[in-house]
Scaffold this active site. Structure first.
Site, PDB file in Angstrom:
ATOM      1  N   ASP A  49     -25.719   2.803 -23.916  1.00  0.00           N
ATOM      2  CA  ASP A  49     -24.894   3.585 -24.841  1.00  0.00           C
ATOM      3  C   ASP A  49     -23.422   3.251 -24.619  1.00  0.00           C
ATOM      4  O   ASP A  49     -22.800   3.739 -23.685  1.00  0.00           O
ATOM      5  CB  ASP A  49     -25.154   5.081 -24.623  1.00  0.00           C
ATOM      6  CG  ASP A  49     -24.327   5.962 -25.556  1.00  0.00           C
ATOM      7  OD1 ASP A  49     -23.650   5.410 -26.457  1.00  0.00           O
ATOM      8  OD2 ASP A  49     -24.359   7.199 -25.393  1.00  0.00           O
ATOM      9  N   GLU A  54      -4.408 -12.977  -4.631  1.00  0.00           N
ATOM     10  CA  GLU A  54      -4.281 -12.480  -3.261  1.00  0.00           C
ATOM     11  C   GLU A  54      -4.242 -10.951  -3.305  1.00  0.00           C
ATOM     12  O   GLU A  54      -3.182 -10.332  -3.193  1.00  0.00           O
ATOM     13  CB  GLU A  54      -3.004 -13.023  -2.608  1.00  0.00           C
ATOM     14  CG  GLU A  54      -2.953 -14.541  -2.508  1.00  0.00           C
ATOM     15  CD  GLU A  54      -1.610 -15.048  -1.999  1.00  0.00           C
ATOM     16  OE1 GLU A  54      -0.667 -14.232  -1.865  1.00  0.00           O
ATOM     17  OE2 GLU A  54      -1.500 -16.255  -1.733  1.00  0.00           O
ATOM     18  N   GLU A  63      -4.213  -7.219  -2.257  1.00  0.00           N
ATOM     19  CA  GLU A  63      -3.915  -6.410  -1.081  1.00  0.00           C
ATOM     20  C   GLU A  63      -4.516  -5.021  -1.250  1.00  0.00           C
ATOM     21  O   GLU A  63      -4.716  -4.558  -2.381  1.00  0.00           O
ATOM     22  CB  GLU A  63      -2.401  -6.317  -0.872  1.00  0.00           C
ATOM     23  CG  GLU A  63      -1.747  -7.664  -0.617  1.00  0.00           C
ATOM     24  CD  GLU A  63      -0.233  -7.626  -0.669  1.00  0.00           C
ATOM     25  OE1 GLU A  63       0.401  -8.578  -0.192  1.00  0.00           O
ATOM     26  OE2 GLU A  63       0.328  -6.649  -1.217  1.00  0.00           O
ATOM     27  N   GLU A  94      -1.219  -6.711   6.584  1.00  0.00           N
ATOM     28  CA  GLU A  94      -0.025  -6.873   5.762  1.00  0.00           C
ATOM     29  C   GLU A  94       1.157  -6.112   6.374  1.00  0.00           C
ATOM     30  O   GLU A  94       1.074  -5.572   7.459  1.00  0.00           O
ATOM     31  CB  GLU A  94      -0.292  -6.418   4.316  1.00  0.00           C
ATOM     32  CG  GLU A  94      -0.590  -7.570   3.357  1.00  0.00           C
ATOM     33  CD  GLU A  94       0.602  -8.488   3.175  1.00  0.00           C
ATOM     34  OE1 GLU A  94       1.744  -8.074   3.469  1.00  0.00           O
ATOM     35  OE2 GLU A  94       0.409  -9.638   2.747  1.00  0.00           O
ATOM     36  N   GLU A 150      -4.862  -7.884   3.646  1.00  0.00           N
ATOM     37  CA  GLU A 150      -5.056  -8.907   2.628  1.00  0.00           C
ATOM     38  C   GLU A 150      -6.144  -9.862   3.088  1.00  0.00           C
ATOM     39  O   GLU A 150      -6.184 -10.268   4.248  1.00  0.00           O
ATOM     40  CB  GLU A 150      -3.754  -9.682   2.386  1.00  0.00           C
ATOM     41  CG  GLU A 150      -3.856 -10.762   1.315  1.00  0.00           C
ATOM     42  CD  GLU A 150      -2.546 -11.495   1.090  1.00  0.00           C
ATOM     43  OE1 GLU A 150      -2.542 -12.735   1.135  1.00  0.00           O
ATOM     44  OE2 GLU A 150      -1.527 -10.814   0.878  1.00  0.00           O
ATOM     45  N   HIS A 200      -0.731 -11.204  -5.948  1.00  0.00           N
ATOM     46  CA  HIS A 200      -0.089 -12.459  -6.324  1.00  0.00           C
ATOM     47  C   HIS A 200      -1.155 -13.414  -6.850  1.00  0.00           C
ATOM     48  O   HIS A 200      -2.208 -13.574  -6.226  1.00  0.00           O
ATOM     49  CB  HIS A 200       0.616 -13.087  -5.128  1.00  0.00           C
ATOM     50  CG  HIS A 200       1.625 -12.178  -4.494  1.00  0.00           C
ATOM     51  ND1 HIS A 200       2.098 -12.363  -3.212  1.00  0.00           N
ATOM     52  CD2 HIS A 200       2.252 -11.075  -4.964  1.00  0.00           C
ATOM     53  CE1 HIS A 200       2.973 -11.422  -2.924  1.00  0.00           C
ATOM     54  NE2 HIS A 200       3.077 -10.622  -3.965  1.00  0.00           N
ATOM     55  N   ARG A 231      11.045 -15.397  -2.434  1.00  0.00           N
ATOM     56  CA  ARG A 231      10.016 -14.550  -3.015  1.00  0.00           C
ATOM     57  C   ARG A 231      10.585 -13.375  -3.811  1.00  0.00           C
ATOM     58  O   ARG A 231       9.868 -12.443  -4.134  1.00  0.00           O
ATOM     59  CB  ARG A 231       9.088 -14.033  -1.913  1.00  0.00           C
ATOM     60  CG  ARG A 231       8.197 -15.116  -1.319  1.00  0.00           C
ATOM     61  CD  ARG A 231       7.502 -14.630  -0.057  1.00  0.00           C
ATOM     62  NE  ARG A 231       6.390 -15.492   0.326  1.00  0.00           N
ATOM     63  CZ  ARG A 231       6.510 -16.633   0.962  1.00  0.00           C
ATOM     64  NH1 ARG A 231       7.717 -17.071   1.291  1.00  0.00           N
ATOM     65  NH2 ARG A 231       5.446 -17.349   1.277  1.00  0.00           N
ATOM     66  N   GLU A 284       2.932 -19.367  -8.825  1.00  0.00           N
ATOM     67  CA  GLU A 284       2.430 -18.089  -8.320  1.00  0.00           C
ATOM     68  C   GLU A 284       3.148 -16.948  -9.037  1.00  0.00           C
ATOM     69  O   GLU A 284       4.357 -16.775  -8.890  1.00  0.00           O
ATOM     70  CB  GLU A 284       2.680 -17.994  -6.812  1.00  0.00           C
ATOM     71  CG  GLU A 284       2.313 -16.644  -6.203  1.00  0.00           C
ATOM     72  CD  GLU A 284       2.865 -16.479  -4.791  1.00  0.00           C
ATOM     73  OE1 GLU A 284       2.356 -15.617  -4.065  1.00  0.00           O
ATOM     74  OE2 GLU A 284       3.820 -17.210  -4.435  1.00  0.00           O
ATOM     75  N   ARG A 308       3.983 -13.263  -9.055  1.00  0.00           N
ATOM     76  CA  ARG A 308       4.019 -12.313  -7.952  1.00  0.00           C
ATOM     77  C   ARG A 308       4.017 -10.860  -8.403  1.00  0.00           C
ATOM     78  O   ARG A 308       4.006  -9.951  -7.591  1.00  0.00           O
ATOM     79  CB  ARG A 308       5.246 -12.587  -7.084  1.00  0.00           C
ATOM     80  CG  ARG A 308       5.227 -13.956  -6.429  1.00  0.00           C
ATOM     81  CD  ARG A 308       6.465 -14.209  -5.588  1.00  0.00           C
ATOM     82  NE  ARG A 308       6.651 -13.208  -4.539  1.00  0.00           N
ATOM     83  CZ  ARG A 308       5.981 -13.177  -3.387  1.00  0.00           C
ATOM     84  NH1 ARG A 308       5.069 -14.100  -3.129  1.00  0.00           N
ATOM     85  NH2 ARG A 308       6.216 -12.237  -2.504  1.00  0.00           N
TER      86      ARG A 308
END
Length: 456
Positions: free
Chosen positions: A62, A142, A144, A199, A206, A255, A327, A345, A347
């Site tokens: 359903d 990645e 976390e 982390e 992670e 990330h 970063r 990447e 982030r």
């Protein structure tokens, strides 16, 4: 069947192999897995003797009971299991019996076609677009997460079971044994684990798994979250992928590394003659994500809580820029030892997102950059966190939406990302997120009570 399970009136070799393994492993129950538009994993359980029927006829359910699926008068839906996703559930396996999982595509029974609101199907559409342009999409997230203790009644708290920090070892990282068991469970389900570590924040972890094609990776993210929660629960811990469960410390991100490969197996993102080893294609793809980043956040950062993570000062990117060195930018160009590893990447995504929809939004944005030949801005090699507003304006750096309402506004104004979701899911997703943000706005938090109740 939609995933080529039937050949010459019988089961495909892959489906036959699954049935044989079900028998060999004494599987008694199968969980047919799919997700709603909010990314919540749903299951329909069947007994093992219904497995052949599932492959040949599908299993009906359903759809009106699932968020964002169909109206009550259109409720009949069908699950078609993908035999390549068969895996035993390690926490439900013993010498005498076992349970297994199959990820399914959702079919609209009235048309016999893939349901337009199935997130897995929406990602397949994005992959098809890339294939038509001559590319295969690879991704590596990645995710976390936090591990919290449970109270005496088994409810989650926000009390961490360790005092570890980034890359700490025992005795500070008391959850290392839990991570070990999670990794064993993931490996039992076919994951190739690259690394795991504590982390930055207390209780935060992670676990990284190897890159794969975009669909398999999205399937893996959905499976990863289920495995982490299930095995943490065996240790009387609650695992959460909530982006910011504790104020004033780092939140959890996801990330996401991306690259395109040609049909000949060459990395379309690599150019050894470029200063950054990025090809023109890679820079156009990157420019597409930057162009559509405000709208993408509604999908990759889909909760009110997501925007408690996306604030300056806690290592989460909020500035629409890219860099090859630091970063603080939205997108980073990681170092690559070999041409095949050249990638970008993103982030800003967080692990509360629906991986199918999040990946679809990123792919469509990048492909839009390639199709339109967008110019990639210069990288920002300085720490953008230290820029004041005047310097950000000088560099032409915009910021992400500050809350879910602004992100949904950006989504509704962005035809490319709305088209990525499709008319059905786009409408339902916006509706759900508008309601979520409104409920947040009319609520009164403990912070407000503590600050204002006695003062005024």
């Amino acid at each position: 069947m939609t995933n080529d399970q039937l050949t010459d009136g019988g089961l495909s070799a892959e489906a036959e192999a699954v049935l044989e393994e079900i028998d060999e492993q004494n599987v008694d129950f199968l969980r047919l897995q799919f997700t709603d538009i909010l990314g919540t994993v749903k299951n329909v359980s069947i007994t093992a003797d219904q497995a052949e029927k599932a492959f040949t006829e599908g299993i009906y359910f359903d759809g009106s009971s699932i968020d964002g699926f169909v109206r009550i008068q259109e409720s009949d839906m069908r699950l078609d299991p993908d035999p390549s996703t068969f895996a035993l559930l390690p926490w439900r396996t013993s010498e005498d019996s076992a349970a297994a999982r199959l990820i399914c595509d959702v079919i609209n029974t009235s048309t016999g076609q893939p349901f337009e609101g199935d997130p897995r199907g929406i990602l397949k559409n994005a992959i098809d677009r890339a294939n038509e342009m001559g590319y295969e999409v690879n991704m590596a997230p990645e995710p976390e997460f936090f591990l919290f203790e449970e109270d005496e009644e088994g409810r989650a708290t926000t009390k961490t079971g360790d005092h570890g920090g980034y890359f700490d070892l025992a005795p500070k990282d008391l959850a290392s044994d839990v991570r070990r068991d999670i990794i064993f469970g993931l490996e039992d389900m076919g994951f190739d684990i690259e690394a795991s570590h504590h982390e930055v924040a207390q209780g935060q972890h992670e676990i990284n798994f190897t890159y794969d094609d975009a669909l398999s990776t999205a399937d893996n993210v959905a499976t990863f979250r289920s495995v982490v929660r299930a095995i943490a629960a065996e240790h009387d811990l609650h695992a959460t992928f909530m982006p910011k469960p504790i104020p004033k410390i780092n939140g959890s991100g996801m990330h996401t590394h991306m690259s395109l490969f040609t049909a000949e197996g060459e990395n379309a993102f690599h150019d050894g003659d470029d200063e950054f080893n990025l090809s023109k294609t890679a820079k156009q793809y990157l420019a597409g994500i930057l162009e559509h980043a405000p709208a993408i956040t509604a999908v990759t950062n889909p909760t009110v809580n997501s925007y408690k993570r996306l604030v300056p000062g806690y290592e989460a990117p909020v500035y629409v820029a890219w860099s090859d060195r630091n970063r603080s930018a939205l997108i980073r160009k990681p170092a690559a030892r070999v041409p095949a590893a050249s990638r970008i990447e993103a982030r800003f995504p967080d692990p509360s997102c629906n991986p199918y929809l999040g990946f679809a939004a990123l792919i469509h944005a990048g492909l839009d950059g390639i199709e339109k030949g967008l110019d990639c801005p210069d990288p920002v090699r300085e720490n953008i966190y230290e820029f004041d507003e005047e310097k950000r304006e000088e560099y032409g750096i915009d910021t992400l939406p500050e809350n879910l309402g602004e992100a949904v506004d950006a989504l509704e104004a962005d035809e490319v990302i709305l088209d990525a979701l499709g008319p059905h899911t786009g409408e339902k997703f916006v509706q759900a997120k508008r309601q979520e943000h409104m409920e947040y706005l009319v609520d009164v938090s403990e912070w407000e009570i503590d600050r204002y109740l006695e003062k005024y």
